[in-house]
Design an enzyme around this catalytic site. Sequence first.
Site, PDB file in Angstrom:
ATOM      1  N   SER A  40       1.611   6.367   1.055  1.00 26.18           N
ATOM      2  CA  SER A  40       0.475   5.280   0.993  1.00 26.18           C
ATOM      3  C   SER A  40      -0.229   5.456   1.498  1.00 26.18           C
ATOM      4  O   SER A  40      -1.779   4.413   1.787  1.00 26.18           O
ATOM      5  CB  SER A  40       1.741   4.546   2.212  1.00 26.18           C
ATOM      6  OG  SER A  40       1.546   5.103   3.199  1.00 26.18           O
ATOM      7  N   ASP A 305      -2.366  -1.739  10.360  1.00 21.24           N
ATOM      8  CA  ASP A 305      -1.027  -2.647  11.094  1.00 21.24           C
ATOM      9  C   ASP A 305      -0.012  -1.380  11.724  1.00 21.24           C
ATOM     10  O   ASP A 305       1.026  -1.635  11.881  1.00 21.24           O
ATOM     11  CB  ASP A 305      -0.370  -2.462   9.439  1.00 21.24           C
ATOM     12  CG  ASP A 305      -0.329  -0.870   8.741  1.00 21.24           C
ATOM     13  OD1 ASP A 305      -0.590   0.321   9.095  1.00 21.24           O
ATOM     14  OD2 ASP A 305      -0.105  -0.818   7.722  1.00 21.24           O
ATOM     15  N   HIS A 308      -1.252   2.900   9.140  1.00 18.26           N
ATOM     16  CA  HIS A 308      -2.234   2.851   8.105  1.00 18.26           C
ATOM     17  C   HIS A 308      -4.144   2.669   9.020  1.00 18.26           C
ATOM     18  O   HIS A 308      -3.323   1.442   9.831  1.00 18.26           O
ATOM     19  CB  HIS A 308      -1.824   2.264   7.036  1.00 18.26           C
ATOM     20  CG  HIS A 308      -1.145   2.456   6.514  1.00 18.26           C
ATOM     21  ND1 HIS A 308       0.379   1.257   6.487  1.00 18.26           N
ATOM     22  CD2 HIS A 308      -0.478   3.561   6.024  1.00 18.26           C
ATOM     23  CE1 HIS A 308       1.245   2.421   5.448  1.00 18.26           C
ATOM     24  NE2 HIS A 308       1.019   3.281   5.214  1.00 18.26           N
TER      25      HIS A 308
END
Length: 339
Positions: A40, A305, A308
């Site tokens: 991610s 978040d 990240h």
Amino acid sequence: MGSSSSPYLMTLLPLLLISVSVFTPQVIGCYSSIFSFGDSITDTGNLYISSHNRSFHFFFPPYGETYFHRPTGRCSDGRLIIDFIAEFLGLPHVRPYLELKSNLSAQNLDGGVNFAVIGATALDVAFLAAMGDHNEYTNSSLGTQLECFKEILPSLCNTSSDCNKLLSSSLILVGEIGGNDYNNPLRAGKSIELLVQTYVPLVIKVISSTIKELIDLGAVTLLVPGNFPIGCLPIYLTKFQTSDETNYYNAMMHFYHSPYQYGFMGGTTKACCGGGGPYNYNSSAQCGSLKATACENPAQFINWDGMHLTEAAYSWIAKALLKGKYTIPSISTLCVSEV
Ligand SMILES: *[C@@H]1O[C@H](CO)[C@@H](O)[C@H](O)[C@H]1NC(C)=O
Ligand SMILES: *[C@@H]1O[C@H](CO)[C@@H](O)[C@H](O)[C@H]1NC(C)=O
Ligand SMILES: *[C@@H]1O[C@H](CO)[C@@H](O)[C@H](O)[C@H]1NC(C)=O
Ligand SMILES: *[C@@H]1O[C@H](CO)[C@@H](O)[C@H](O)[C@H]1NC(C)=O
Ligand SMILES: *[C@@H]1O[C@H](CO)[C@@H](O)[C@H](O)[C@H]1NC(C)=O
């Protein structure tokens, strides 16, 4: 534009326990494309494209609000490190493999291919499942991503000299990968000792063998970032209620130690977007869900978040990586860019 001989494996943040600067082939000038593997931190849309009916919270606003003005499948408010690297090299943003795969040719390679998938692990998912670690996001581990790369290679080059030319003029990003191999068991309550003894050597082994295979295929410049200082992430601070700061790494540590210098007025440990709590991270009210709210100005936050980082933080990491002293050698010494 060098014909100088220099180590071509670089670490952004020290790769866990690996010494990677042992190879010294020739490095040729700048890069015509980027091939990228990872999770991610780097996915620019693969999971988004492949998750038809699945509504992961990171597919919803305010993800993507800063630069793209819509969710793109990137886990941030805006661009990722790979986007800034591409911009620096004068290349278009690297598009996800799943967007390109049906129509890929040497003519429309257009800057490269990104194989990274949100949630991806370094270790094979079946192996991890046997250890009790189930992956709810993707089966596309590092090995699978490498297979995808090998599958598309013939549509990009036919002869080995052709392929060598392509790969030697490409920048290959291997990672960050491995974070999820540790995240999943940590979240499931497995001990750090078990992770270090059992998982870490295996993760290092698979990353090393991937690097070796890429080199055998003709890769010359590989960027191998280490894991982030995950102990600083709100998700871990929330779970373990600790602020132990003894164990963190290079480029990112500057933000954590001097946040104001970088304009990060929002503090170092609080997420911009989340569902409340001391670190603004609540696993029942994740960013992108209706129960979460986002800060007014993400550029003032390091963390987006809980897991990240913000575009602003990624931009600083990319800068440190491209111009600073966190890679050995620094990319800018390998690549005399006109940008
Ligand atoms: C998506 O959801 C629809 C309706 O719920 C279902 O009919 C369809 O099979 C699903 N598609 C996929 C790819 O899961
Ligand atoms: C495939 O790529 C070529 C250019 O390389 C383009 O002309 C063509 O329209 C593309 N086809 C599809 C279906 O996207
Ligand atoms: C991974 O593969 C297994 C077995 O093929 C499948 O049942 C599962 O749905 C896949 N998981 C994901 C997240 O794609
Ligand atoms: C490789 O060869 C195949 C079959 O001859 C051809 O269709 C393809 O376009 C070639 N690819 C490249 C990159 O030259
Ligand atoms: C986390 O979110 C849930 C769902 O909105 C809420 O019920 C709970 O009180 C929140 N926890 C904290 C610590 O804010």
